[in-house]
Enzyme design. Structure first.
Site, PDB file in Angstrom:
ATOM      1  N   PHE A 131     126.738  20.890 -43.648  1.00 23.33           N
ATOM      2  CA  PHE A 131     125.617  21.480 -44.385  1.00 23.33           C
ATOM      3  C   PHE A 131     126.141  22.656 -45.245  1.00 23.33           C
ATOM      4  O   PHE A 131     126.928  23.474 -44.773  1.00 23.33           O
ATOM      5  CB  PHE A 131     124.545  21.966 -43.409  1.00 23.33           C
ATOM      6  CG  PHE A 131     123.284  22.362 -44.108  1.00 23.33           C
ATOM      7  CD1 PHE A 131     122.373  21.403 -44.516  1.00 23.33           C
ATOM      8  CD2 PHE A 131     123.025  23.691 -44.397  1.00 23.33           C
ATOM      9  CE1 PHE A 131     121.210  21.764 -45.191  1.00 23.33           C
ATOM     10  CE2 PHE A 131     121.868  24.058 -45.082  1.00 23.33           C
ATOM     11  CZ  PHE A 131     120.966  23.089 -45.470  1.00 23.33           C
ATOM     12  N   ASP A 208     126.301  23.486 -34.728  1.00 26.74           N
ATOM     13  CA  ASP A 208     125.056  23.682 -35.473  1.00 26.74           C
ATOM     14  C   ASP A 208     124.067  22.633 -34.945  1.00 26.74           C
ATOM     15  O   ASP A 208     124.275  21.426 -35.125  1.00 26.74           O
ATOM     16  CB  ASP A 208     125.293  23.521 -36.983  1.00 26.74           C
ATOM     17  CG  ASP A 208     124.048  23.857 -37.797  1.00 26.74           C
ATOM     18  OD1 ASP A 208     122.921  23.731 -37.267  1.00 26.74           O
ATOM     19  OD2 ASP A 208     124.201  24.238 -38.982  1.00 26.74           O
ATOM     20  N   TYR A 233     112.415  25.528 -37.528  1.00 24.10           N
ATOM     21  CA  TYR A 233     111.312  25.074 -38.391  1.00 24.10           C
ATOM     22  C   TYR A 233     111.264  23.559 -38.541  1.00 24.10           C
ATOM     23  O   TYR A 233     110.358  23.033 -39.166  1.00 24.10           O
ATOM     24  CB  TYR A 233     111.365  25.736 -39.782  1.00 24.10           C
ATOM     25  CG  TYR A 233     112.745  25.877 -40.388  1.00 24.10           C
ATOM     26  CD1 TYR A 233     113.393  24.790 -40.951  1.00 24.10           C
ATOM     27  CD2 TYR A 233     113.387  27.106 -40.393  1.00 24.10           C
ATOM     28  CE1 TYR A 233     114.652  24.921 -41.498  1.00 24.10           C
ATOM     29  CE2 TYR A 233     114.651  27.256 -40.938  1.00 24.10           C
ATOM     30  CZ  TYR A 233     115.282  26.157 -41.487  1.00 24.10           C
ATOM     31  OH  TYR A 233     116.541  26.291 -42.018  1.00 24.10           O
ATOM     32  N   LYS A 234     112.262  22.855 -37.964  1.00 22.69           N
ATOM     33  CA  LYS A 234     112.236  21.388 -38.051  1.00 22.69           C
ATOM     34  C   LYS A 234     111.507  20.853 -36.810  1.00 22.69           C
ATOM     35  O   LYS A 234     110.286  20.902 -36.739  1.00 22.69           O
ATOM     36  CB  LYS A 234     113.665  20.856 -38.137  1.00 22.69           C
ATOM     37  CG  LYS A 234     114.470  21.392 -39.313  1.00 22.69           C
ATOM     38  CD  LYS A 234     115.860  20.791 -39.311  1.00 22.69           C
ATOM     39  CE  LYS A 234     116.792  21.494 -40.278  1.00 22.69           C
ATOM     40  NZ  LYS A 234     116.425  21.328 -41.679  1.00 22.69           N
ATOM     41  N   ARG A 382     115.764  10.650 -47.389  1.00 23.47           N
ATOM     42  CA  ARG A 382     115.839  10.942 -45.948  1.00 23.47           C
ATOM     43  C   ARG A 382     114.445  10.845 -45.356  1.00 23.47           C
ATOM     44  O   ARG A 382     113.490  11.394 -45.899  1.00 23.47           O
ATOM     45  CB  ARG A 382     116.369  12.383 -45.802  1.00 23.47           C
ATOM     46  CG  ARG A 382     117.302  12.599 -44.665  1.00 23.47           C
ATOM     47  CD  ARG A 382     117.935  13.966 -44.728  1.00 23.47           C
ATOM     48  NE  ARG A 382     117.011  15.052 -45.013  1.00 23.47           N
ATOM     49  CZ  ARG A 382     117.214  16.312 -44.652  1.00 23.47           C
ATOM     50  NH1 ARG A 382     118.283  16.640 -43.985  1.00 23.47           N
ATOM     51  NH2 ARG A 382     116.357  17.261 -44.960  1.00 23.47           N
TER      52      ARG A 382
HETATM   53  C1  LIG Z   1     122.383  21.786 -40.440  1.00 26.73           C
HETATM   54  C2  LIG Z   1     121.763  22.995 -41.065  1.00 26.73           C
HETATM   55  N1  LIG Z   1     122.374  24.188 -40.953  1.00 26.73           N
HETATM   56  C3  LIG Z   1     121.849  25.300 -41.513  1.00 26.73           C
HETATM   57  C4  LIG Z   1     120.664  25.257 -42.216  1.00 26.73           C
HETATM   58  C5  LIG Z   1     120.148  26.509 -42.915  1.00 26.73           C
HETATM   59  O1  LIG Z   1     119.504  27.331 -42.075  1.00 26.73           O
HETATM   60  P1  LIG Z   1     118.869  28.739 -42.550  1.00 26.73           P
HETATM   61  O2  LIG Z   1     118.217  28.500 -43.856  1.00 26.73           O
HETATM   62  O3  LIG Z   1     117.916  29.087 -41.451  1.00 26.73           O
HETATM   63  O4  LIG Z   1     119.949  29.729 -42.646  1.00 26.73           O
HETATM   64  C6  LIG Z   1     119.980  24.039 -42.341  1.00 26.73           C
HETATM   65  C7  LIG Z   1     118.702  23.970 -43.084  1.00 26.73           C
HETATM   66  O5  LIG Z   1     118.067  22.969 -43.230  1.00 26.73           O
HETATM   67  C8  LIG Z   1     120.551  22.883 -41.753  1.00 26.73           C
HETATM   68  O6  LIG Z   1     119.946  21.689 -41.885  1.00 26.73           O
END
Ligand SMILES: Cc1ncc(COP(=O)(O)O)c(C=O)c1O
Length: 422
Positions: A131, A208, A233-234, A382
């Site tokens: 990500f 993660d 939030y997911k 997705r």
């Molecule tokens: C795998 C992954 N890591 C990190 C994040 C980003 O997280 P944040 O915006 O809370 O820093 C996301 C956001 O969708 C994500 O899917």
């Protein structure tokens, strides 16, 4: 295979032991097929009342007198999350900040500790398709501390091969950072295996969990994981901008120091001392004032999932995505769609991805057909049917509307500029 009929999808809902949980979420539009729970989960009904309580009573009436209770929440809610969904014993999970900031804190702490023990240990192993925020944070950390990134290639569909991660490890490796469930394909990584490989090389593993918390069982303690971060939030349904979580295995807490020396990590915080001395325990990875409203929402989301039970949630996630894959094979493959997620349900999380040359206009047009998924560049649609809030028939309707829309060429009619639709 003969695709199931709509009546058969309805029968799956009737027999679904988690079916009644759908009613526990706010859903004003009965026509909407919301398959974007992997981006922003639906609002639990209980969260509305809980936030009202916190706002009107605890804040409105209690004012600063509510702080003695609120201040316990980052650890208390973290413990409940850890126990019910992450396989983490108490005192190791903290709800705080964003994933990005938590990743910075934990990776920064791990890198500093590794280099203090052995200056040659300065490499972070990361997957090329990780990500973006993870890659950006790690690149920035490595650049600022004389560290280095070692990037491992991953198959866009099957995900990263644990053998490739193992091959990238060496005596120079401080840390491996990996998503448990890949954000694009949904590919699920063997957490225990990769963690073990990292340990054999003398490195730590940081996971993660953004796409696995609340979607697949996560056994952090059993896997021997060192560090983890993830969002709420997911699948935890805590709402936009709700705080993330971090996990630091108890055995590492004393020797790791967050690069953000905030006052919420300070021993005897309200003595307002001049020198920073981190408190013992996972609170040493806090930074500033906790987001109280977001914490209350995390608490409600976690309670809902705990009530459902993560094993039942996992079983339904596999069944929902299997239904979607079956319908995609029958109806969508002839229209140019290809599955870009592992076919075997046990090898993926709770979402799937379909590749299509016109994925962006298709995703955008789907919204007008009452189906919300999301687009991931360059050509991926997705679809995340969150197990607690999605009916089988919603998945059936979504696939049916998608095939009709593309078969009729309606996605070519009005194409908005590329970007996010949700
Ligand atoms: C795998 C992954 N890591 C990190 C994040 C980003 O997280 P944040 O915006 O809370 O820093 C996301 C956001 O969708 C994500 O899917």
């Amino acid at each position: 295979m003969t695709p199931p009929t709509r009546a058969e999808a309805l029968a799956l809902d009737s027999a679904d032991p988690l079916g009644p949980f759908v009613e526990r979420f706010v859903a004003d539009d009965p026509n909407l097929c919301y398959l974007d729970g992997n981006s922003l989960g639906r609002l639990p009904v209980a969260t509305v009342a809980r936030l009202r309580q916190v706002v009107e009573h605890e804040w409105g009436k209690g004012l600063a007198g509510s702080w003695p209770e609120w201040i316990e929440w980052p650890v208390a809610v973290g413990d409940r999350l850890g126990a019910s969904l992450l396989g983490a014993a108490p005192g190791q999970t903290l709800v705080a900040d964003s994933v990005t900031v938590n990743l910075y804190k934990l990776a920064g702490a791990a890198l500093a500790a590794a280099r203090a023990a052995d200056p040659a240990r300065r490499v972070v192993v990361v997957v090329a398709d990780e990500f973006p925020t993870d890659r950006y944070v790690l690149e920035g950390l490595a650049g600022g501390t004389g560290g280095a990134l070692r990037t491992v290639a991953a198959d866009a569909v099957a995900g990263v091969d644990p053998a490739a991660v193992t091959a990238a490890l060496g005596p120079d490796t401080a840390l491996v950072v990996l998503s448990h469930v890949a954000y694009r394909s949904g590919a699920l990584v063997d957490m225990a295996g990769v963690t073990d490989a990292a340990h054999r090389a003398g490195a730590l593993a940081l996971w993660d969990l953004s796409h696995s918390a609340g979607a697949v069982p996560v056994g952090l303690d059993v896997a021997g994981a060192d560090l983890a971060v993830g969002c709420t939030y997911k699948y935890l349904n805590a709402g936009p901008g709700a705080p993330a979580f971090l996990y630091v295995a108890a055995r590492h807490q004393r020797r790791l120091r967050s690069p953000i020396q905030g006052w919420f990590a300070q021993r005897d915080q309200f003595a307002m001392g001049t020198a920073f001395v981190p408190v013992d325990g996972v609170e040493r990875f806090a930074a500033g004032t906790p987001p109280v409203l977001g914490l209350a929402a995390v608490d409600e989301g976690v309670a809902l999932l705990a009530e459902a039970g993560i094993d039942r949630v996992r079983a339904k996630a596999m069944a929902l995505t299997d239904l979607l894959v079956g319908l995609a094979d029958e109806w969508l493959a002839p229209l140019g769609f290809a599955l870009a997620s592992p076919r075997e349900p046990s090898r993926r999380g709770a979402h799937i991805t379909l590749r299509h040359d016109e994925a962006w206009p298709v995703t955008a047009a789907l919204v007008t057909a009452g189906v919300v998924g999301d687009f991931r560049a360059p050509e991926h649609l997705r679809l995340g049917p969150a197990p607690l809030s999605t009916r089988y028939v919603e998945v059936w309707d979504a696939a049916d509307r998608l095939r009709r829309l593309v078969a009729e060429g309606r996605h070519r009619a009005a194409v908005p500029p590329a970007g996010r639709v949700t």
